[in-house]
Each structure stands twice: as C-alpha cells, then as structure tokens.
Design a protein around this motif. Structure first.
Motif, PDB file in Angstrom:
ATOM      1  N   LEU A  36       5.919   7.758  -2.754  1.00 20.13           N
ATOM      2  CA  LEU A  36       6.649   8.949  -2.473  1.00 20.13           C
ATOM      3  C   LEU A  36       8.065   8.725  -3.058  1.00 20.13           C
ATOM      4  CD1 LEU A  36       5.661   9.710   1.036  1.00 20.13           C
ATOM      5  CD2 LEU A  36       4.246  10.144  -1.092  1.00 20.13           C
ATOM      6  N   PRO A  37       8.363   9.626  -4.053  1.00 16.69           N
ATOM      7  CA  PRO A  37       9.620   9.376  -4.837  1.00 16.69           C
ATOM      8  C   PRO A  37      10.855   9.827  -3.888  1.00 16.69           C
ATOM      9  CG  PRO A  37       8.662  11.504  -5.587  1.00 16.69           C
ATOM     10  CD  PRO A  37       7.499  10.835  -4.797  1.00 16.69           C
ATOM     11  N   ALA A  38      11.744   9.247  -3.945  1.00 18.88           N
ATOM     12  CA  ALA A  38      12.995   9.535  -3.046  1.00 18.88           C
ATOM     13  C   ALA A  38      13.395  11.092  -3.206  1.00 18.88           C
ATOM     14  CB  ALA A  38      14.275   8.604  -3.204  1.00 18.88           C
ATOM     15  N   ARG A  39      13.181  11.621  -4.458  1.00 21.95           N
ATOM     16  CA  ARG A  39      13.663  12.892  -4.761  1.00 21.95           C
ATOM     17  C   ARG A  39      12.680  13.568  -5.695  1.00 21.95           C
ATOM     18  NH1 ARG A  39      18.010  14.783  -1.817  1.00 21.95           N
ATOM     19  NH2 ARG A  39      18.487  16.280  -3.627  1.00 21.95           N
ATOM     20  N   GLN A  80       2.580  17.610  12.831  1.00 22.64           N
ATOM     21  CA  GLN A  80       3.519  18.531  12.069  1.00 22.64           C
ATOM     22  C   GLN A  80       4.770  17.743  11.959  1.00 22.64           C
ATOM     23  OE1 GLN A  80       5.433  22.025  13.869  1.00 22.64           O
ATOM     24  NE2 GLN A  80       4.963  23.162  11.709  1.00 22.64           N
ATOM     25  N   LEU A  81       4.593  16.984  10.665  1.00 23.18           N
ATOM     26  CA  LEU A  81       5.784  15.870  10.583  1.00 23.18           C
ATOM     27  C   LEU A  81       5.825  15.714   8.856  1.00 23.18           C
ATOM     28  CD1 LEU A  81       5.036  12.723  12.547  1.00 23.18           C
ATOM     29  CD2 LEU A  81       6.775  14.503  12.914  1.00 23.18           C
ATOM     30  N   PRO A  82       7.083  15.761   8.300  1.00 17.29           N
ATOM     31  CA  PRO A  82       7.148  15.705   6.960  1.00 17.29           C
ATOM     32  C   PRO A  82       6.676  14.485   6.562  1.00 17.29           C
ATOM     33  CG  PRO A  82       9.124  15.361   8.138  1.00 17.29           C
ATOM     34  CD  PRO A  82       8.346  15.699   9.137  1.00 17.29           C
ATOM     35  N   PRO A  83       6.476  14.231   5.071  1.00 17.18           N
ATOM     36  CA  PRO A  83       6.079  12.839   4.589  1.00 17.18           C
ATOM     37  C   PRO A  83       6.804  11.846   5.116  1.00 17.18           C
ATOM     38  CG  PRO A  83       6.908  14.260   2.735  1.00 17.18           C
ATOM     39  CD  PRO A  83       6.701  15.027   4.066  1.00 17.18           C
ATOM     40  N   GLU A 127      14.434  17.005  13.459  1.00 17.15           N
ATOM     41  CA  GLU A 127      15.049  16.765  12.331  1.00 17.15           C
ATOM     42  C   GLU A 127      14.742  17.661  10.928  1.00 17.15           C
ATOM     43  OE1 GLU A 127      14.952  11.983  13.846  1.00 17.15           O
ATOM     44  OE2 GLU A 127      13.852  12.646  12.232  1.00 17.15           O
ATOM     45  N   ALA A 128      15.742  18.216  10.124  1.00 15.40           N
ATOM     46  CA  ALA A 128      15.560  19.156   9.267  1.00 15.40           C
ATOM     47  C   ALA A 128      14.910  18.324   8.072  1.00 15.40           C
ATOM     48  CB  ALA A 128      16.817  19.786   8.897  1.00 15.40           C
ATOM     49  N   ALA A 129      14.214  18.864   7.403  1.00 18.34           N
ATOM     50  CA  ALA A 129      13.692  17.882   6.321  1.00 18.34           C
ATOM     51  C   ALA A 129      14.102  18.582   4.906  1.00 18.34           C
ATOM     52  CB  ALA A 129      11.928  18.025   6.189  1.00 18.34           C
ATOM     53  N   SER A 130      14.512  17.889   4.070  1.00 16.30           N
ATOM     54  CA  SER A 130      15.041  18.377   2.951  1.00 16.30           C
ATOM     55  C   SER A 130      13.803  18.731   1.778  1.00 16.30           C
ATOM     56  CB  SER A 130      15.994  17.197   2.238  1.00 16.30           C
ATOM     57  OG  SER A 130      16.205  17.490   1.052  1.00 16.30           O
ATOM     58  N   ALA A 131      13.912  19.793   1.317  1.00 16.65           N
ATOM     59  CA  ALA A 131      12.997  20.249   0.428  1.00 16.65           C
ATOM     60  C   ALA A 131      12.785  19.433  -1.036  1.00 16.65           C
ATOM     61  CB  ALA A 131      13.223  21.587  -0.041  1.00 16.65           C
ATOM     62  N   MET A 132      13.754  18.592  -1.153  1.00 15.94           N
ATOM     63  CA  MET A 132      14.121  17.868  -2.315  1.00 15.94           C
ATOM     64  C   MET A 132      13.670  16.344  -2.330  1.00 15.94           C
ATOM     65  SD  MET A 132      14.372  20.118  -4.622  1.00 15.94           S
ATOM     66  CE  MET A 132      14.652  18.967  -6.193  1.00 15.94           C
ATOM     67  N   ARG A 133      13.350  15.991  -1.006  1.00 14.14           N
ATOM     68  CA  ARG A 133      13.115  14.640  -0.686  1.00 14.14           C
ATOM     69  C   ARG A 133      11.694  14.405  -0.653  1.00 14.14           C
ATOM     70  NH1 ARG A 133      16.698  11.055   0.235  1.00 14.14           N
ATOM     71  NH2 ARG A 133      14.944   9.615   1.108  1.00 14.14           N
ATOM     72  N   GLY A 134      11.111  13.336  -1.074  1.00 16.27           N
ATOM     73  CA  GLY A 134       9.760  13.098  -1.271  1.00 16.27           C
ATOM     74  C   GLY A 134       9.057  12.231   0.074  1.00 16.27           C
ATOM     75  N   PHE A 135      10.374  11.667   0.830  1.00 15.60           N
ATOM     76  CA  PHE A 135       9.715  11.158   2.080  1.00 15.60           C
ATOM     77  C   PHE A 135      11.039  11.079   2.980  1.00 15.60           C
ATOM     78  CE2 PHE A 135      11.456   7.514  -0.704  1.00 15.60           C
ATOM     79  CZ  PHE A 135      12.463   7.005   0.209  1.00 15.60           C
ATOM     80  N   HIS A 136      10.859  10.939   4.200  1.00 12.87           N
ATOM     81  CA  HIS A 136      11.821  11.170   5.268  1.00 12.87           C
ATOM     82  C   HIS A 136      11.663  10.024   6.238  1.00 12.87           C
ATOM     83  CE1 HIS A 136      11.358  15.253   3.519  1.00 12.87           C
ATOM     84  NE2 HIS A 136      12.363  15.388   4.134  1.00 12.87           N
ATOM     85  N   ARG A 137      12.853   9.707   7.002  1.00 14.71           N
ATOM     86  CA  ARG A 137      12.855   8.942   8.104  1.00 14.71           C
ATOM     87  C   ARG A 137      12.946   9.793   9.169  1.00 14.71           C
ATOM     88  NH1 ARG A 137      13.892   3.748   8.503  1.00 14.71           N
ATOM     89  NH2 ARG A 137      14.283   2.535   6.377  1.00 14.71           N
ATOM     90  N   VAL A 138      11.807   9.985  10.325  1.00 17.26           N
ATOM     91  CA  VAL A 138      11.705  10.916  11.557  1.00 17.26           C
ATOM     92  C   VAL A 138      11.586  10.131  12.576  1.00 17.26           C
ATOM     93  CG1 VAL A 138      10.966  12.350  10.032  1.00 17.26           C
ATOM     94  CG2 VAL A 138       9.519  11.419  11.256  1.00 17.26           C
ATOM     95  N   CYS A 191       0.826  -1.225  -0.075  1.00 16.58           N
ATOM     96  CA  CYS A 191      -0.110  -0.019  -0.072  1.00 16.58           C
ATOM     97  C   CYS A 191       0.641   0.953   0.123  1.00 16.58           C
ATOM     98  CB  CYS A 191      -1.169   0.160   1.306  1.00 16.58           C
ATOM     99  SG  CYS A 191      -0.258  -0.253   2.795  1.00 16.58           S
ATOM    100  N   LEU A 192       2.066   1.334   0.413  1.00 21.24           N
ATOM    101  CA  LEU A 192       2.980   2.375   0.467  1.00 21.24           C
ATOM    102  C   LEU A 192       4.277   1.885  -0.193  1.00 21.24           C
ATOM    103  CD1 LEU A 192       2.463   4.123   4.190  1.00 21.24           C
ATOM    104  CD2 LEU A 192       1.651   4.945   1.926  1.00 21.24           C
ATOM    105  N   VAL A 193       4.893   2.799  -0.725  1.00 20.75           N
ATOM    106  CA  VAL A 193       6.277   2.624  -1.131  1.00 20.75           C
ATOM    107  C   VAL A 193       7.153   4.191  -1.120  1.00 20.75           C
ATOM    108  CG1 VAL A 193       7.831   2.248  -3.334  1.00 20.75           C
ATOM    109  CG2 VAL A 193       5.363   1.291  -3.143  1.00 20.75           C
ATOM    110  N   LEU A 194       7.873   3.681   0.001  1.00 18.00           N
ATOM    111  CA  LEU A 194       8.788   4.964   0.272  1.00 18.00           C
ATOM    112  C   LEU A 194      10.192   4.431   0.205  1.00 18.00           C
ATOM    113  CD1 LEU A 194       6.192   4.813   2.439  1.00 18.00           C
ATOM    114  CD2 LEU A 194       7.363   6.904   3.345  1.00 18.00           C
ATOM    115  N   ASP A 195      11.057   4.334   1.058  1.00 19.63           N
ATOM    116  CA  ASP A 195      12.482   3.818   0.714  1.00 19.63           C
ATOM    117  C   ASP A 195      12.261   2.199   0.861  1.00 19.63           C
ATOM    118  OD1 ASP A 195      11.891   3.693   3.339  1.00 19.63           O
ATOM    119  OD2 ASP A 195      13.703   3.962   4.290  1.00 19.63           O
TER     120      ASP A 195
END
Length: 472
Positions: free
Chosen positions: A223-226, A74-77, A124-135, A37-41
C-alpha cells in the motif's frame, strides 16, 4: 454478551449460520514465518501478521463476539484493518465491510440496514491521499444487533451508483474457490513479486483480487504511502521485485495523464476493474508505460467473471475464467450462481433458476468466447421512435479531446454531464460530437461539472439530481 451459534468447521453447508474458520490459517496465513506479506510504513512478515490476527481475535472475544456473531468493520486501509478482518473470520463471525469514506448519515443507514452486534471503527480522520493509515480501533457493542442469519463469511454493500445499496453475501467456500481461480491465471502476481493495491480494500476488487490473492499466493502486498501520481510512481520506482498495480479506471486515467513518466523497470502490468476504461485512456497508459493494461470484469455478487491479463482484447473484457459460466440472453449477460447472493429484501427476479441477471448489456463471441460489455441494460432508450444506446454516446463523448470525463443519462431527454480540460470550450465539444453521431443521438441538455461526485468505490455518481447539483 454478544451471543451466536456454535462454531462451524470446514465444509459448512448452505443453511449453516457459522462460516468455517480453518480456511484463514490454511489459505491466507500459511507460508514461511519470515516471508514479507505486507508493506505499509514498514514490512510485515507472516509471523508478525499471524500474531496481530491472534491479538485482534482476543480483542473481539473480549468485546463479546462469538462464532456466528456479526461484526461490522469500518476502518481505512491499515494493519489493524487486515488483522481485524482475518480475526473476525478466524473467530467464525460474519464480517460486514463498510467503507471508511461513508458520511456519518450514510454510516448510520448502513449500520441500521446490516444490524451488526459489534461495530469497529475509528474517530481518526483518514486522508484521501494516503494509501495506508495508523489507526486506533474503537469497539461499539450493539445489544440490539442480531447474529448471522446465513452462512456467509463476508457481507458487502453494492456501490449504490444507480440506486439503493443491496446486502450481498459470500461464503468462505466461495471466496476460497475464487482465490484458486486467481492462482491459476498465468500472469497474476505470485511469490517473489509484489502487488500494489490502489483499489479499496473494503470492496471486491481490492479485497479479493488484491489483499486476499496476495496473501494466498505469497506475493508482497504493498500500500503506497501516498496515492497521488508522484507517490504511486515513487513507490513503483523503489520496488525491489516485479510489481503489478491494481486499481480502477480513474487511477488508470490519473497515471495516463503523466506525459513523461520515469523509467519503471520493475513495473510488469496494471490491472483494472470496476468500470470501463475509455479507449483513449487505455492507449495513453500503454504508450506511456509500455506494459499491459489488464481488464477484469466482475461483480460484488460474483467476484471475478472474466480476465484479460494480456490487455489485447479491449474493448472486450476477456473470456470467462475457468469455473465460471456466463451466457448472453436477450442482450443481457447472465452468470451462473448456485443460490441468490442477496440478503434481505431485493429486486425480485434478479436471481432465478441458478442464474444471476447482471443487468449489463453484452455479447459473447461464439468462436472465441470473448465477452464484450456494452453498458447497462437501462442505457437503451427510444428517442422519437429511434433506439439510442447511451453507452455509445457516453463513450464517444469521453473519447473527444478535451473531455476528461463524461456521463450520459436519459430522463425526458438525453443529458450530458462532462468535465473539461482547462480552456476547452463546450461549443467545440458539442460540435465534435455532432460530427460523429447522428442528430437524434445528441444530448439535448449539457452540464459542465468542476468534478464528478463519486461513490465510495470511486465510480461517478449517476443520480441526475446529484449531478445537477454538482453542476450548479
């Protein structure tokens, strides 16, 4: 301990302050255990997602959150974001979504305004160019926060591109009804397909049209890596199943800027919402990728209003989806809503007698039902006694070669704010605009910006002071 009211069940009525909870399992988490159902890393199947949701629900309960309580997320994707969102709803809490890209000052104002009992965020700082994060989520109890004062499951803040943000609530029943509307549209991603979400998961288009629809329909949510052009195209190229892109006009423009994209046999279409896509950008995208560019028109207050999946009706935004009533009155589009979506103080008269005033100028073709959005109502101004539609000026300007983006506003005169392609002189743009528009429609002041400041949703800011500062 954070306290709230007793847990509710399915079918909660207006006035109940605890959203029902079984819809999360029945509508969003249902399906075969080993379906992806989800594809991240990595790929996440439904069994794993259900386990993550249960774990996060226990974490929320340990922090004292109870049914009828209030949770600001309030979390990044990320997997943590998805699991906590569903866990909050499954617990029976009211979930307030705050964009992770807000500044510290904006976050403080939003938290004060929404007054949650529990805030979940990350340092943790979220990168604007990342589609998903580990938080690593951090839980902050707010003893001064209050329980839910309405039965809304979801609370969002409007983009604030034209003024202060408003608190907007949607019930679980409202969200489920919209998901059912999505599922009945021929062409929306279903089981066996995947939906790559480029839009923000904390705002309506990416949240409901992307994440929640994908979970409900059984589609793979990617969610794409970049989120760079190269990252998006590489993710589509590697897709194992038919793929739909979901994004906003700025991302359409980004992809359309690629003159020779690679062959993408799995790409089915791109869907866009959150603003008007300039005609030249829409043409460039469809020519380069040979797939439809579908247009959705909606609002945070209402969700989806119209959908043109075929992409054939530009600049019209399609017909009202089944179950949604929209009409034009005095040049304004109105949408039927059974009650006001606003929480707290808001502009009087924005909702009345079962109709929401969109503040969008528009018209509806009486024969086809096609809806055309003509811009904001406040885009109609008088110049020396002559009526000027700033949307017309803005779209004409944005359609000129060499103009990458444009915003046209009016205070005591017409102001044009533009970004230009490298090497394009402003006098040439001014002359080309003068060749296309009557003299009384032409901007009196021009500002060239290196880039447009944007809201958290990616829309260009339309505050003159902010734009002039960017130009300076």
């Amino acid at each position: 301990m954070i306290t709230g009211q007793a847990a509710g069940r399915s079918g909660a009525t207006a006035g109940s302050r605890t959203p029902h909870t079984d819809w999360v399992d029945d509508v969003l988490l249902h399906g075969p255990a080993h379906d992806i159902c989800l594809v991240l890393d990595a790929e996440v199947d439904r069994q794993s997602l259900r386990a993550s949701v249960r774990d996060q629900q226990k974490a929320l309960e340990r922090e004292g959150l109870r049914p009828g309580g209030t949770l600001a997320l309030q979390l990044p994707p990320s997997l943590e974001y998805v699991a906590l969102l569903l866990a909050g709803w499954r617990l029976g809490a009211q979930v307030i979504l705050l964009d992770h890209r807000l500044t510290e000052a904006e976050t403080e104002r939003a938290v004060t305004h929404t007054d949650p009992q529990l805030l979940v965020s990350t340092r943790e700082a979220a990168s604007a160019m990342r589609g998903f994060h580990r938080v690593t989520p951090e839980f902050t109890r707010r003893p001064e926060g209050g329980p839910a004062r309405s039965d809304h499951a979801l609370v969002q803040l409007s983009s604030g591109s034209t003024g202060p943000s408003k608190m907007i609530g949607r019930t679980a029943d409202d969200l489920v009804t919209e998901l059912q509307r999505y599922s009945r549209l021929d062409g929306m991603p279903q089981s066996g397909e995947q939906l790559m979400v480029l839009g923000s998961l904390s705002h309506t288009w990416g949240l409901v049209g992307g994440l929640l629809h994908g979970l409900h329909a059984g589609a793979r949510i990617v969610l794409p890596a970049r989120t760079s052009v190269r990252g998006i195209l590489a993710t589509v190229a590697d897709a194992p199943v038919p793929t739909t892109l979901l994004g906003v006009p700025a991302q359409v423009a980004l992809l359309a800027s690629v003159e020779r994209p690679p062959q993408l046999p799995r790409l089915v279409r791109m869907m866009t919402a959150g603003g008007r896509t300039p005609a030249k950008v829409a043409r460039a995208f469809t020519e380069r990728y040979a797939v439809p560019l579908s247009q959705c028109y909606g609002m945070t207050e209402t969700g989806m209003i119209t959908m043109d999946l075929s992409g054939k009706h530009h600049p019209s935004v399609g017909t009202a989806v089944p179950g949604v009533r929209v009409r034009a009155e005095n040049g304004e589009l109105l949408v039927a809503l059974p009650r006001s979506p606003y929480l707290g103080d808001t502009s009087p008269g924005r909702w009345s007698d079962g109709w929401l005033h969109t503040l969008d100028a528009g018209e509806i073709d009486p024969e086809t039902g096609l809806v055309t959005v003509l811009g904001r109502l406040d885009s109609q101004v008088s110049i020396r006694g002559l009526k000027v539609d700033l949307t017309e000026v803005e779209e004409t300007l944005a359609g000129l070669d060499g103009v990458t983006e444009a915003v046209v506003l009016h205070q005591d005169a017409i102001d044009a704010y533009v970004t230009l392609a490298p090497g394009v002189p402003l006098p040439r743009v001014q002359q080309e605009l003068a060749d296309r528009l009557a003299s009384f429609k032409l901007p009196s002041r021009w500002y060239v910006l290196p880039r447009f400041p944007r809201t958290a949703t990616g829309k260009p800011r339309r505050d003159p002071a902010v734009l002039r500062a960017a130009a300076a």
